[in-house]
Write a protein that holds these residues in place. Sequence first.
Motif, short mmCIF file in Angstrom:
data_model
loop_
_atom_site.label_atom_id
_atom_site.label_comp_id
_atom_site.label_asym_id
_atom_site.label_seq_id
_atom_site.Cartn_x
_atom_site.Cartn_y
_atom_site.Cartn_z
N GLN A 190 0.83 -1.03 0.07
CA GLN A 190 0.04 -0.10 -0.57
C GLN A 190 0.93 0.99 0.16
O GLN A 190 1.75 1.31 1.01
CB GLN A 190 -1.05 -0.10 1.23
CG GLN A 190 -2.09 -1.31 1.67
CD GLN A 190 -3.20 -1.32 2.56
OE1 GLN A 190 -2.49 -1.25 3.81
NE2 GLN A 190 -4.66 -1.42 2.06
N GLY A 245 -4.65 5.36 6.25
CA GLY A 245 -6.33 5.59 6.14
C GLY A 245 -5.21 6.72 7.14
O GLY A 245 -6.89 7.92 7.41
N ASP A 267 -2.68 5.07 1.62
CA ASP A 267 -4.16 3.79 1.92
C ASP A 267 -4.06 3.05 2.88
O ASP A 267 -3.13 3.19 3.49
CB ASP A 267 -3.08 2.74 0.42
CG ASP A 267 -3.30 3.64 -0.91
OD1 ASP A 267 -3.62 4.37 -0.62
OD2 ASP A 267 -2.78 3.34 -1.89
N GLY A 268 -5.01 2.57 2.78
CA GLY A 268 -5.12 0.72 3.79
C GLY A 268 -6.23 2.13 4.61
O GLY A 268 -6.62 3.12 4.49
N GLU A 269 -6.99 0.82 5.77
CA GLU A 269 -7.72 1.41 7.25
C GLU A 269 -7.00 1.86 8.40
O GLU A 269 -5.45 1.22 8.21
CB GLU A 269 -8.85 -0.05 7.55
CG GLU A 269 -9.37 0.35 6.21
CD GLU A 269 -10.31 0.74 6.36
OE1 GLU A 269 -10.69 1.61 6.93
OE2 GLU A 269 -10.93 1.80 4.38
N PRO A 270 -6.87 2.73 9.33
CA PRO A 270 -6.70 3.32 10.56
C PRO A 270 -6.43 1.59 10.96
O PRO A 270 -7.06 1.08 11.29
CB PRO A 270 -7.47 4.31 11.14
CG PRO A 270 -8.74 3.80 10.30
CD PRO A 270 -8.31 3.51 8.94
N ASP A 310 -5.66 -1.04 14.62
CA ASP A 310 -6.79 -0.41 16.06
C ASP A 310 -5.90 -0.70 17.43
O ASP A 310 -6.26 -0.21 18.02
CB ASP A 310 -8.06 -1.65 16.15
CG ASP A 310 -7.44 -2.66 15.95
OD1 ASP A 310 -6.49 -2.96 16.12
OD2 ASP A 310 -8.29 -3.32 15.73
N ASP A 364 -11.36 10.24 7.88
CA ASP A 364 -12.19 10.26 7.47
C ASP A 364 -13.01 9.54 8.77
O ASP A 364 -12.48 9.86 10.15
CB ASP A 364 -11.83 9.40 6.76
CG ASP A 364 -10.90 9.63 4.85
OD1 ASP A 364 -11.07 10.53 4.43
OD2 ASP A 364 -10.06 8.95 4.14
N VAL A 383 -11.04 7.28 11.57
CA VAL A 383 -10.48 7.41 12.39
C VAL A 383 -9.33 7.91 13.55
O VAL A 383 -8.70 7.41 14.17
CB VAL A 383 -9.03 8.32 10.72
CG1 VAL A 383 -8.16 8.80 11.36
CG2 VAL A 383 -9.57 8.41 9.84
#
Length: 276
Positions: free
Chosen positions: A14, A70, A75-78, A80, A194, A197
């Motif tokens: 990513q 994120g 790219d990608g998701e945060p 956790d 976003d 986030v």
Amino acid sequence: MTATESFSLEVRSQSVGVATGGVVPNVSSAADAPVVMLIHGAGMNRTVWQLQTRWLAHHGFTPLAIDLPGHGLSDGEPLDSVADMALWLGEAITAVSERLDSEQVRLVGHSMGSLICTEAAAADHDRIARLVLLGTAAAMPVHPALLGAARRNELLAPELMTAWSHGNRAHVATNPTPGLWMLGGGLALLERADDGVIHADLSACATYEAGDAASRVKCPVTVIVGSEDKMTPPRAAVPLIADFDNIDVVHLAGAGHMMMNEDPAAVRTALAAALA
């Protein structure tokens, strides 16, 4: 690589957002200028370091301010948890080391980024030469009102974070960069995150447990604290500081949590000494 090209980086296939202070590094330049990776805090991105990266790039360092997954241009998701972010940072260090043929890097982390960098340094004694932590603490509990607003993606979350992150001078329109509104800029930055986030990041901070991470760090450490930091008050860093073996503490009078913007000259001076 020409001056018109940008520095690109991939981790886990990513794209990662990177700011280099206007100087595009390569293997040759990095050989003479230590690589410094700068990690932002909750809900933020690489731009929080804009008053430091350009200076570092023109004063003997190779700065790479990176966006976490994120965030910003990454790219990608945060992720956790701080532990997952530290593992990701380890992979980012590998990618940077391979790209620039650098055996070691220096890590600079702010707020949540300071926790990530501490965990990474505790796990990797060979590749991390220096550690600088700004706005750090042994634990980072989050006010329920802030966490709830972040969960609901309400504007109140960025508003609270902005208000609590700045010292008194910032609240009366003082700014070391003429023509800019510090609180307005901070709010605009957090509003760009976003949905989800900020909540993911704050939740990661709230559930973080340092354990013996600091005592496992072997490289020299510098902790920079702001006297008016409401998010991570100086007293909150005391237990963490006590656990480091090789530690220097820099106090910035009148600075709040966003000390990189509130007192950029003092932060640059501290970084130059700590990263040498």
